[in-house]
Motif scaffolding. Structure first.
Motif, mmCIF file in Angstrom:
data_model
loop_
_atom_site.group_PDB
_atom_site.id
_atom_site.type_symbol
_atom_site.label_atom_id
_atom_site.label_comp_id
_atom_site.label_asym_id
_atom_site.label_seq_id
_atom_site.Cartn_x
_atom_site.Cartn_y
_atom_site.Cartn_z
ATOM 1 N N TYR A 135 -28.893 -37.540 -16.854
ATOM 2 C CA TYR A 135 -27.750 -37.699 -15.969
ATOM 3 C C TYR A 135 -27.351 -39.157 -15.755
ATOM 4 O O TYR A 135 -26.271 -39.438 -15.263
ATOM 5 N N GLN A 137 -26.812 -41.074 -18.220
ATOM 6 C CA GLN A 137 -26.133 -41.358 -19.485
ATOM 7 C C GLN A 137 -27.028 -41.979 -20.546
ATOM 8 O O GLN A 137 -26.609 -42.851 -21.294
ATOM 9 N N ASP A 154 -21.667 -43.201 -22.992
ATOM 10 C CA ASP A 154 -20.625 -43.466 -22.004
ATOM 11 C C ASP A 154 -20.230 -42.191 -21.257
ATOM 12 O O ASP A 154 -19.172 -42.133 -20.636
ATOM 13 N N PHE A 155 -21.087 -41.175 -21.315
ATOM 14 C CA PHE A 155 -20.878 -39.928 -20.586
ATOM 15 C C PHE A 155 -22.218 -39.223 -20.407
ATOM 16 O O PHE A 155 -23.212 -39.606 -21.021
ATOM 17 N N ILE A 156 -22.230 -38.189 -19.572
ATOM 18 C CA ILE A 156 -23.431 -37.379 -19.367
ATOM 19 C C ILE A 156 -23.409 -36.240 -20.381
ATOM 20 O O ILE A 156 -22.483 -35.426 -20.370
ATOM 21 N N PRO A 157 -24.393 -36.159 -21.277
ATOM 22 C CA PRO A 157 -24.392 -35.080 -22.266
ATOM 23 C C PRO A 157 -24.821 -33.747 -21.640
ATOM 24 O O PRO A 157 -25.704 -33.712 -20.788
ATOM 25 N N GLU A 176 -19.892 -33.610 -24.125
ATOM 26 C CA GLU A 176 -19.630 -33.952 -22.736
ATOM 27 C C GLU A 176 -19.089 -32.717 -22.024
ATOM 28 O O GLU A 176 -18.543 -31.804 -22.651
ATOM 29 N N GLU A 177 -19.235 -32.651 -20.713
ATOM 30 C CA GLU A 177 -18.792 -31.500 -19.939
ATOM 31 C C GLU A 177 -17.314 -31.192 -20.149
ATOM 32 O O GLU A 177 -16.908 -30.045 -20.167
ATOM 33 N N SER A 178 -16.494 -32.200 -20.340
ATOM 34 C CA SER A 178 -15.055 -31.990 -20.528
ATOM 35 C C SER A 178 -14.730 -31.442 -21.918
ATOM 36 O O SER A 178 -13.604 -31.090 -22.185
ATOM 37 N N ARG A 180 -15.456 -33.250 -24.764
ATOM 38 C CA ARG A 180 -15.453 -34.369 -25.698
ATOM 39 C C ARG A 180 -16.771 -34.436 -26.434
ATOM 40 O O ARG A 180 -17.833 -34.181 -25.862
#
Length: 184
Positions: A135, A137, A154-157, A176-178, A180
Motif C-alpha cells: 500500500y 507503492q 507510482d500507484f498501489i498495485p 492499478e485499482e482504476s 491502469r
C-alpha cells in the motif's frame, strides 16, 4: 448464513458445500499435490479440505479440515507454489507465510509495510520467488524470506502478473485499482 462454495465441471453444476467457521468467502487455492482446497477461516487460520470429502459432504457441521494452521491475522491471498516440497504461500495483513502442503510452517517473514497483493512464480530452474505489492507503492521481490530487490511504483498495485513482451520474458505487470496497467 455462511460461506458456501459451488463447484462446476466445465459448464455443468457439480455440487455446493458450506464451509465451517467462515462467514464470507476468502482467498482460496487448489493444491494439486494432494487434491485439496485451501482457504482461510474467521478464526484467523488457514484450512485445507480434501476435495473428495467436500464433494461427498452434505452436513457442514461435520465437515472438518484435513489440516489447519493459525496465522493470527486475516489472509489477503493464498497461492500454490510448485516447489519441492509443494508449498502454500499465504499473504497476511502483515506477514508472508510459507506452509507445507501438509500444514506445517516452512518459514515466515514480517513485512515492513502493509501488503496489497502477491504473485508466486518459478524462474528458470528450481528457484521460486514471491512478488509482493504494498500500500505504500512498493514492489518487493522475495526469494524465500530474503528481499532481493524492491521498486517504487507510482500507484498501489491490486494485482501482479508476469508476461512476455517483444520476446522479453519475465516482464512484471502491475494492475492499478482504476484499471491502469504498469509494466516493469
Amino acid at each position: 448464513m455462511g460461506c458456501e462454495l459451488m463447484f462446476w465441471e466445465q459448464d455443468a453444476f457439480s455440487f455446493k458445500v458450506q464451509l465451517p467457521d467462515a462467514l464470507i468467502p476468502g482467498p482460496l487455492c487448489f493444491l494439486p499435490s494432494n487434491d485439496m482446497i485451501v482457504t482461510c477461516s474467521e478464526a484467523l487460520s488457514i484450512d485445507a479440505f480434501n476435495f473428495i470429502a467436500l464433494a461427498s459432504q452434505a452436513d457442514a457441521g461435520k465437515l472438518k479440515p484435513v489440516w489447519s494452521f493459525t496465522i493470527g491475522e486475516h489472509a489477503i491471498d493464498v497461492q500454490f507454489s510448485p516447489t519441492t516440497p509443494p508449498t502454500v504461500v499465504v499473504l497476511g495483513e502483515q506477514s508472508v507465510f510459507w506452509l507445507t502442503d501438509s500444514g506445517g510452517l516452512r518459514m515466515s517473514k514480517r513485512l515492513e509495510s502493509d501488503p496489497a497483493c502477491m504473485l508466486c512464480y518459478r524462474a528458470v530452474g528450481t528457484q521460486t520467488y514471491t512478488l509482493v505489492g504494498t500500500y505504500d507503492q512498493q514492489l518487493l521481490v522475495l526469494q524465500d524470506t530474503r528481499v532481493l530487490w524492491s521498486a517504487r511504483l507510482d500507484f498501489i498495485p491490486v494485482a501482479l502478473g508476469l508476461c512476455e513482451f517483444g520476446g522479453t520474458p519475465g516482464v512484471t505487470v502491475a494492475l492499478e485499482e482504476s484499471g491502469r496497467v504498469g509494466c516493469y
